[in-house]
Design a protein around this motif. Structure first.
Motif, PDB file in Angstrom:
ATOM      1  N   LEU A  42      -9.395   3.849  -0.291  1.00  0.00           N
ATOM      2  CA  LEU A  42      -9.721   4.033   1.128  1.00  0.00           C
ATOM      3  C   LEU A  42      -9.326   5.423   1.615  1.00  0.00           C
ATOM      4  N   LEU A  66       2.067  -2.118  -3.829  1.00  0.00           N
ATOM      5  CA  LEU A  66       1.297  -2.200  -2.587  1.00  0.00           C
ATOM      6  C   LEU A  66       1.889  -1.296  -1.513  1.00  0.00           C
ATOM      7  N   VAL A  86      -1.914   6.346   1.642  1.00  0.00           N
ATOM      8  CA  VAL A  86      -3.147   6.420   2.432  1.00  0.00           C
ATOM      9  C   VAL A  86      -2.832   6.674   3.902  1.00  0.00           C
ATOM     10  N   VAL A 125     -15.203   3.107  -2.609  1.00  0.00           N
ATOM     11  CA  VAL A 125     -14.584   1.838  -2.202  1.00  0.00           C
ATOM     12  C   VAL A 125     -15.340   0.625  -2.759  1.00  0.00           C
ATOM     13  N   ILE A 152      -6.993  -0.257  -2.033  1.00  0.00           N
ATOM     14  CA  ILE A 152      -6.338   0.377  -0.884  1.00  0.00           C
ATOM     15  C   ILE A 152      -6.260   1.884  -1.076  1.00  0.00           C
ATOM     16  N   GLU A 153      -5.905   2.324  -2.283  1.00  0.00           N
ATOM     17  CA  GLU A 153      -5.797   3.767  -2.525  1.00  0.00           C
ATOM     18  C   GLU A 153      -7.141   4.462  -2.381  1.00  0.00           C
ATOM     19  N   VAL A 185       0.864   2.559  -2.322  1.00  0.00           N
ATOM     20  CA  VAL A 185      -0.497   3.011  -1.981  1.00  0.00           C
ATOM     21  C   VAL A 185      -0.719   2.968  -0.472  1.00  0.00           C
ATOM     22  N   SER A 186      -0.096   2.013   0.219  1.00  0.00           N
ATOM     23  CA  SER A 186      -0.261   1.925   1.671  1.00  0.00           C
ATOM     24  C   SER A 186       0.335   3.135   2.375  1.00  0.00           C
ATOM     25  N   LEU A 246      -5.693  -5.042  -6.018  1.00  0.00           N
ATOM     26  CA  LEU A 246      -5.799  -4.757  -4.585  1.00  0.00           C
ATOM     27  C   LEU A 246      -5.250  -3.377  -4.245  1.00  0.00           C
ATOM     28  N   SER A 247      -4.173  -2.975  -4.910  1.00  0.00           N
ATOM     29  CA  SER A 247      -3.586  -1.652  -4.633  1.00  0.00           C
ATOM     30  C   SER A 247      -4.562  -0.529  -4.977  1.00  0.00           C
TER      31      SER A 247
END
Length: 529
Positions: free
Chosen positions: A135, A187, A194, A90, A132-133, A190-191, A128-129
């Protein structure tokens, strides 16, 4: 876990991953055909080449080395230290997102806002994506190490479907939003991905099923970074192996995405030409991505579990060596025959496929030549995927470090060749440079495999030799379909096209029948899995 059980679960993982890749590629295939009718090819070029390159570079550099190191060896390990190590992806992802985001915003050519609006927002969203991935990386590795096939299928299917629904809706309703459309869809993708992994482990850990399986992680809290008293934060052996793989992965990313880096940093093609190249590239890579990549990922796990890294063939369990050699030989034969089939039939049907898919915009100009060259490139991809997954699973730290120097030299040569071939042959030069790159990597991997099995009775590289009868059928099919293209394709009407397609279907049927009777060992292997 016994080697035979690992093989069975690995085969199921590979087949499930292949089905997922079919879904992803078919969706991309359909979305490109759909968006071509609503959006400009310049916008598609920026999204599919430049912004996707930013996302894939951040993700690859931040996690690839960790995945390789943490999936090596047995699933029985100190998972607390392994999870601690995986969480380092991360901050590494944040670092690469910031550095590369600044490069993408300030050092690269900015597209014309009237043609490609909201470029800055797109760069921020794709960076940003990637974070997030990352994580979800500890959850992904834990699931992959324990061969949770169903979880991967559900998570990735839901994320792709969600992305597609949002993208199609926004393209129809708000086509003027430009890069906002692709940013929001990325976005969401990937959200959802996860969240699926997190929700699964929240429900799974502490359940009777987890207890029954003696799962090494008992609580959700154990999936977060934690310090153990009187012990190191991470397993330093895994950490050193990760560093070795990181140096290799940096070079591998340049080789894998080399043409996109050349397009992005050297401006050898405009955004419109990049869009056409990417569409043809996606079409050509359909089979390569949904068959070869799942095989490489899944059987890397198989070879890493069955054989011990860094040991010679004499120091391994001989039953496991025999099984690994047999599987490697049959995998090589399988991907070789798939690659040969695509190369032979792809040459004669490239123009027809592009004409049906995208009309004259794709079937005229360099499009057909691009797809023909890509058909040859698929053959190189097929063989390299299997040979490299075996060597990556077996090489010790010192061998990985030596290979890094080879990759460094190869990266420099590849980028130079890409630049010059593109100036001479246009976008076709990228495919030719990739063929050269894969050829060198195949030579290195086969050399390693030959030396590894040299002191054993096994010769898995024999899988690269098809039967003479099948080879003859391939040659005849190539000649017949090439003549059929000249006579019947593609401006002589639908009846002529139908004759051309029928010729290919007959030749393909003859090839498959010959394959069935001449490669009996391979047919039995495929059926048994």
């Amino acid at each position: 876990m016994a080697a035979q059980d690992v093989l069975g679960q690995t085969a199921r993982l590979a087949s499930s991953s292949a089905l997922l890749q079919v879904l992803f590629r078919v969706v991309t295939f359909g979305l490109n055909a759909f968006t071509l009718r609503y959006l400009s090819r310049e916008l598609i070029g920026v999204v599919n080449v430049r912004l996707t390159l930013l996302y894939s570079t951040v993700v690859f550099l931040a996690r690839e080395a960790f995945r390789r190191a943490c999936l090596s060896g047995s699933a029985k390990r100190n998972w607390t230290k392994t999870i601690n190590l995986l969480w380092l992806t991360v901050p590494l992802g944040v670092f690469w997102s910031l550095i590369l985001g600044l490069v993408w915003l300030h050092l690269l050519e900015v597209p014309d806002p009237s043609v490609v609006p909201h470029y800055q927002a797109g760069v921020v969203a794709f960076g940003l994506s990637a974070i997030i991935e990352l994580l979800g990386e500890p959850f992904w590795v834990l699931a992959q190490a324990h061969l949770f096939v169903r979880l991967k299928v559900i998570a990735e299917s839901l994320s792709v479907v969600s992305k597609c629904i949002l993208m199609v809706t926004l393209v129809i309703l708000y086509p003027h939003w430009g890069l906002y459309i692709f940013s929001l869809a990325q976005l969401l993708y990937v959200s959802v991905l996860v969240l699926c992994y997190v929700i699964y482990f929240v429900m799974f850990l502490g359940s009777p099923e987890a207890t029954k399986k003696s799962f090494p992680v008992a609580r959700v809290k154990a999936l977060l970074p934690s310090f153990v008293e009187d012990e190191t934060f991470v397993n330093w052996k895994e950490a050193r192996l990760t560093w070795s793989f990181f140096k290799q992965s940096f070079l591998k990313q340049i080789l894998t995405e080399g043409e996109r880096y050349v397009m992005t940093f050297l401006n050898v093609l405009n955004f419109g030409d990049q869009g056409v190249y990417d569409i043809v590239n996606n079409l050509g890579s359909l089979v390569a991505r949904f068959i070869f990549l799942p095989i490489e990922e899944s059987f890397y796990v198989f070879f890493a579990k069955v054989l011990e890294r860094g040991k010679t063939v004499k120091d391994q369990k001989q039953d496991d060596v025999a099984m690994a050699a047999n599987v490697l030989e049959l995998l090589l034969k399988l991907v070789l025959l798939i690659g040969l089939t695509i190369t032979v039939f792809g040459y004669a049907y490239s123009q027809l496929a592009l004409d049906i898919y995208g009309g004259s915009m794709l079937s005229s100009g360099t499009g057909p030549d691009l797809l023909r060259c890509y058909s040859l490139y698929v053959l190189f991809l097929a063989v390299n995927g299997v040979t490299e997954c075996f060597t990556s699973a077996l090489m010790c730290k010192e061998e990985v470090d030596r290979y890094n120097f080879v990759m460094l030299a190869l990266s420099f040569i590849f980028l130079c060749i890409s630049y010059f071939l593109t100036h001479w042959y246009g976008s076709v030069g990228f495919i030719l440079a990739n063929c050269f790159n894969m050829g060198i990597r195949i030579a290195h991997s086969t050399h390693y495999i030959y030396h590894f099995f040299r002191e054993s009775p096994h010769r898995p590289l024999m899988g690269l030799l098809p039967s003479p009868a099948l080879l003859l059928v391939y040659i005849i099919s190539a000649l017949l379909t090439a003549c059929s293209e000249v006579l019947f394709c593609c401006d002589k009407g639908w009846m002529a096209r139908l004759i051309h397609v029928s010729t290919g279907a007959l030749c393909l049927a003859a090839t498959l029948v010959t394959m069935f009777f001449s490669e009996t060992k391979l047919i039995h292997f495929v059926r048994s899995q």
